[in-house]
Design an enzyme around this catalytic site. Sequence first.
Site, mmCIF file in Angstrom:
data_model
loop_
_atom_site.group_PDB
_atom_site.id
_atom_site.type_symbol
_atom_site.label_atom_id
_atom_site.label_comp_id
_atom_site.label_asym_id
_atom_site.label_seq_id
_atom_site.Cartn_x
_atom_site.Cartn_y
_atom_site.Cartn_z
ATOM 1 N N LYS A 180 -81.286 10.289 -45.491
ATOM 2 C CA LYS A 180 -81.933 11.446 -46.117
ATOM 3 C C LYS A 180 -82.590 12.327 -45.065
ATOM 4 O O LYS A 180 -82.462 13.556 -45.101
ATOM 5 C CB LYS A 180 -82.989 10.982 -47.127
ATOM 6 C CG LYS A 180 -83.634 12.123 -47.909
ATOM 7 C CD LYS A 180 -85.047 11.822 -48.328
ATOM 8 C CE LYS A 180 -86.017 12.008 -47.169
ATOM 9 N NZ LYS A 180 -87.418 11.881 -47.566
ATOM 10 N N ASP A 188 -83.711 12.998 -52.244
ATOM 11 C CA ASP A 188 -85.033 12.377 -52.233
ATOM 12 C C ASP A 188 -85.411 12.049 -53.669
ATOM 13 O O ASP A 188 -84.577 12.101 -54.573
ATOM 14 C CB ASP A 188 -86.064 13.308 -51.570
ATOM 15 C CG ASP A 188 -86.290 14.584 -52.366
ATOM 16 O OD1 ASP A 188 -85.612 14.794 -53.403
ATOM 17 O OD2 ASP A 188 -87.158 15.379 -51.973
#
Length: 221
Positions: free
Chosen positions: A129, A147
Amino acid sequence: IIIGLRMMIHMKNRVSFVENYLDSLIPNPWCELNFTTDYELLIAIVLSAQTTDKRVNQVTKVLFEKYNSLDLLKQAPIADLEIILRPLGSYHKKAQYVHDISETLVDKYNSKVPKERSKLESMPGVGRKTVNVFLSEYYNYPAFAVDTHVERVSKRLGLVKETDNVITIESKLKQKFKRENWSKTHKQFVLFGRYHCKAVKPDCTSCGLANICTKKRNDSV
Protein backbone atom coordinates in the site's frame (compact mmCIF):
# COMPACT_ATOMS: atom_id res chain seq x y z
CA ILE A 1 -24.52 -16.85 -20.13
CA ILE A 2 -27.41 -14.37 -20.13
CA ILE A 3 -27.27 -14.06 -16.33
CA GLY A 4 -23.52 -13.48 -16.53
CA LEU A 5 -23.95 -10.75 -19.14
CA ARG A 6 -26.61 -9.05 -17.04
CA MET A 7 -24.29 -9.09 -14.03
CA MET A 8 -21.48 -7.57 -16.11
CA ILE A 9 -23.76 -4.81 -17.40
CA HIS A 10 -25.07 -4.18 -13.89
CA MET A 11 -21.54 -3.84 -12.49
CA LYS A 12 -20.45 -1.61 -15.38
CA ASN A 13 -23.39 0.69 -14.69
CA ARG A 14 -22.56 0.70 -10.99
CA VAL A 15 -18.94 1.66 -11.69
CA SER A 16 -20.02 4.49 -14.03
CA PHE A 17 -22.47 5.73 -11.42
CA VAL A 18 -19.73 5.79 -8.77
CA GLU A 19 -17.27 7.50 -11.13
CA ASN A 20 -19.70 10.22 -12.10
CA TYR A 21 -20.71 10.94 -8.52
CA LEU A 22 -17.15 11.10 -7.20
CA ASP A 23 -16.11 13.30 -10.12
CA SER A 24 -18.85 15.75 -9.20
CA LEU A 25 -18.20 15.57 -5.46
CA ILE A 26 -14.38 15.49 -5.51
CA PRO A 27 -13.28 16.60 -9.01
CA ASN A 28 -9.68 17.35 -8.02
CA PRO A 29 -8.65 14.91 -5.26
CA TRP A 30 -5.42 15.54 -3.37
CA CYS A 31 -2.98 13.84 -1.05
CA GLU A 32 -3.32 15.30 2.46
CA LEU A 33 0.21 14.46 3.58
CA ASN A 34 2.65 17.38 3.51
CA PHE A 35 6.02 16.81 1.86
CA THR A 36 8.67 18.57 -0.20
CA THR A 37 10.99 15.71 -1.18
CA ASP A 38 10.68 12.09 -2.24
CA TYR A 39 11.96 10.73 1.08
CA GLU A 40 9.67 13.01 3.09
CA LEU A 41 6.66 11.58 1.27
CA LEU A 42 7.82 7.98 1.69
CA ILE A 43 8.44 8.42 5.41
CA ALA A 44 5.17 10.29 5.91
CA ILE A 45 3.23 7.42 4.30
CA VAL A 46 4.97 4.89 6.55
CA LEU A 47 4.18 7.02 9.61
CA SER A 48 0.52 7.34 8.59
CA ALA A 49 -0.26 3.73 9.52
CA GLN A 50 -2.91 3.56 12.26
CA THR A 51 -3.15 7.33 12.64
CA THR A 52 -4.45 10.40 10.80
CA ASP A 53 -2.73 12.44 8.09
CA LYS A 54 -3.36 15.55 10.17
CA ARG A 55 -1.37 14.14 13.08
CA VAL A 56 1.38 12.92 10.75
CA ASN A 57 1.71 16.43 9.29
CA GLN A 58 2.09 17.90 12.77
CA VAL A 59 4.83 15.43 13.61
CA THR A 60 6.73 15.54 10.31
CA LYS A 61 6.86 19.33 10.51
CA VAL A 62 8.94 18.95 13.65
CA LEU A 63 10.87 15.93 12.37
CA PHE A 64 11.93 17.36 9.02
CA GLU A 65 12.76 20.79 10.42
CA LYS A 66 15.07 19.34 13.06
CA TYR A 67 16.61 16.74 10.73
CA ASN A 68 16.41 18.42 7.32
CA SER A 69 18.37 15.86 5.31
CA LEU A 70 18.61 12.10 4.99
CA ASP A 71 22.12 12.16 6.43
CA LEU A 72 20.88 13.91 9.56
CA LEU A 73 17.91 11.53 9.86
CA LYS A 74 20.23 8.58 9.54
CA GLN A 75 22.41 9.92 12.36
CA ALA A 76 19.51 10.96 14.61
CA PRO A 77 19.39 9.15 17.98
CA ILE A 78 16.55 6.65 18.08
CA ALA A 79 15.50 8.02 21.47
CA ASP A 80 15.08 11.49 19.99
CA LEU A 81 13.07 10.14 17.06
CA GLU A 82 10.83 8.32 19.53
CA ILE A 83 10.11 11.54 21.41
CA ILE A 84 9.11 13.32 18.20
CA LEU A 85 7.01 10.41 16.92
CA ARG A 86 5.30 9.60 20.23
CA PRO A 87 1.98 11.32 19.26
CA LEU A 88 1.54 8.84 16.38
CA GLY A 89 1.46 5.68 18.44
CA SER A 90 3.74 2.67 17.81
CA TYR A 91 6.53 5.22 18.07
CA HIS A 92 9.26 2.70 18.98
CA LYS A 93 8.67 0.79 15.76
CA LYS A 94 8.14 3.91 13.64
CA ALA A 95 11.32 5.54 14.94
CA GLN A 96 13.27 2.46 13.88
CA TYR A 97 11.60 2.57 10.46
CA VAL A 98 12.62 6.21 9.98
CA HIS A 99 16.21 5.40 10.89
CA ASP A 100 16.39 2.25 8.77
CA ILE A 101 14.76 3.82 5.70
CA SER A 102 17.09 6.83 5.91
CA GLU A 103 20.10 4.59 6.29
CA THR A 104 19.05 2.44 3.33
CA LEU A 105 18.43 5.44 1.07
CA VAL A 106 21.78 7.03 1.95
CA ASP A 107 23.91 3.87 1.85
CA LYS A 108 22.29 1.97 -1.05
CA TYR A 109 20.51 4.50 -3.25
CA ASN A 110 22.56 7.68 -3.13
CA SER A 111 19.87 9.45 -1.05
CA LYS A 112 17.22 9.00 -3.76
CA VAL A 113 14.06 6.97 -3.35
CA PRO A 114 14.08 4.23 -6.03
CA LYS A 115 11.18 3.75 -8.43
CA GLU A 116 11.41 -0.04 -8.47
CA ARG A 117 8.70 -1.72 -6.42
CA SER A 118 10.98 -4.57 -5.29
CA LYS A 119 13.56 -2.13 -3.91
CA LEU A 120 10.91 -0.09 -2.14
CA GLU A 121 9.20 -3.10 -0.59
CA SER A 122 12.53 -4.40 0.69
CA MET A 123 12.79 -1.43 3.06
CA PRO A 124 11.54 -1.73 6.67
CA GLY A 125 7.96 -0.60 7.16
CA VAL A 126 7.30 -0.25 3.43
CA GLY A 127 4.52 -2.51 2.18
CA ARG A 128 2.47 -2.73 -0.99
CA LYS A 129 0.00 0.00 0.00
CA THR A 130 2.83 2.39 0.89
CA VAL A 131 4.53 1.74 -2.44
CA ASN A 132 1.30 2.26 -4.37
CA VAL A 133 0.63 5.58 -2.66
CA PHE A 134 4.21 6.76 -3.12
CA LEU A 135 4.55 5.83 -6.79
CA SER A 136 1.13 7.26 -7.57
CA GLU A 137 1.66 10.56 -5.78
CA TYR A 138 5.33 11.28 -6.49
CA TYR A 139 5.82 9.77 -9.95
CA ASN A 140 2.20 9.83 -11.16
CA TYR A 141 2.47 6.09 -11.72
CA PRO A 142 -0.92 4.38 -12.23
CA ALA A 143 -1.65 2.54 -8.98
CA PHE A 144 -4.68 1.79 -6.83
CA ALA A 145 -3.66 1.71 -3.18
CA VAL A 146 -6.09 0.01 -0.82
CA ASP A 147 -6.21 1.44 2.69
CA THR A 148 -8.99 1.15 5.27
CA HIS A 149 -11.03 3.87 3.54
CA VAL A 150 -10.79 2.30 0.09
CA GLU A 151 -11.62 -1.12 1.49
CA ARG A 152 -14.66 0.16 3.39
CA VAL A 153 -16.04 2.25 0.52
CA SER A 154 -15.56 -0.43 -2.14
CA LYS A 155 -17.31 -3.04 0.02
CA ARG A 156 -20.20 -0.74 0.94
CA LEU A 157 -20.74 0.16 -2.71
CA GLY A 158 -20.83 -3.49 -3.75
CA LEU A 159 -17.77 -3.21 -5.96
CA VAL A 160 -16.07 -6.11 -4.15
CA LYS A 161 -17.13 -8.88 -1.79
CA GLU A 162 -17.20 -8.46 1.98
CA THR A 163 -14.79 -11.38 2.29
CA ASP A 164 -12.20 -9.98 -0.16
CA ASN A 165 -8.76 -9.14 1.22
CA VAL A 166 -6.82 -6.02 0.23
CA ILE A 167 -4.90 -7.77 -2.57
CA THR A 168 -8.12 -9.07 -4.13
CA ILE A 169 -9.78 -5.66 -3.69
CA GLU A 170 -6.91 -3.92 -5.47
CA SER A 171 -7.06 -6.40 -8.34
CA LYS A 172 -10.84 -6.05 -8.75
CA LEU A 173 -10.82 -2.25 -8.59
CA LYS A 174 -8.05 -2.09 -11.19
CA GLN A 175 -10.16 -4.25 -13.49
CA LYS A 176 -13.26 -2.10 -13.01
CA PHE A 177 -11.74 1.37 -13.36
CA LYS A 178 -9.66 2.74 -16.23
CA ARG A 179 -5.91 2.53 -15.74
CA GLU A 180 -5.41 6.25 -16.42
CA ASN A 181 -7.85 7.03 -13.58
CA TRP A 182 -6.49 4.66 -10.92
CA SER A 183 -4.54 7.27 -8.97
CA LYS A 184 -7.34 9.82 -9.10
CA THR A 185 -10.03 7.31 -8.16
CA HIS A 186 -7.93 6.00 -5.28
CA LYS A 187 -7.66 9.49 -3.80
CA GLN A 188 -11.37 10.08 -4.37
CA PHE A 189 -12.17 6.89 -2.46
CA VAL A 190 -9.86 7.95 0.38
CA LEU A 191 -11.38 11.42 0.73
CA PHE A 192 -14.92 10.10 0.30
CA GLY A 193 -14.29 7.54 3.05
CA ARG A 194 -12.56 10.05 5.30
CA TYR A 195 -15.16 12.81 5.16
CA HIS A 196 -18.41 11.26 3.91
CA CYS A 197 -18.59 7.47 4.03
CA LYS A 198 -16.98 7.32 7.48
CA ALA A 199 -16.51 4.14 9.47
CA VAL A 200 -18.67 5.51 12.28
CA LYS A 201 -21.75 7.64 11.55
CA PRO A 202 -21.39 7.94 7.76
CA ASP A 203 -23.27 10.81 6.16
CA CYS A 204 -25.81 8.64 4.32
CA THR A 205 -28.67 11.16 4.20
CA SER A 206 -26.89 13.48 1.76
CA CYS A 207 -24.96 10.79 -0.14
CA GLY A 208 -25.73 10.41 -3.83
CA LEU A 209 -24.61 6.77 -3.69
CA ALA A 210 -27.02 5.72 -0.94
CA ASN A 211 -29.23 3.79 -3.37
CA ILE A 212 -26.44 1.33 -4.22
CA CYS A 213 -24.88 1.21 -0.76
CA THR A 214 -25.00 -2.19 0.93
CA LYS A 215 -24.63 -0.63 4.40
CA LYS A 216 -27.60 1.67 3.81
CA ARG A 217 -29.67 -1.27 2.59
CA ASN A 218 -28.63 -3.57 5.47
CA ASP A 219 -29.28 -0.84 8.08
CA SER A 220 -32.82 -0.38 6.82
CA VAL A 221 -33.70 -4.09 7.03
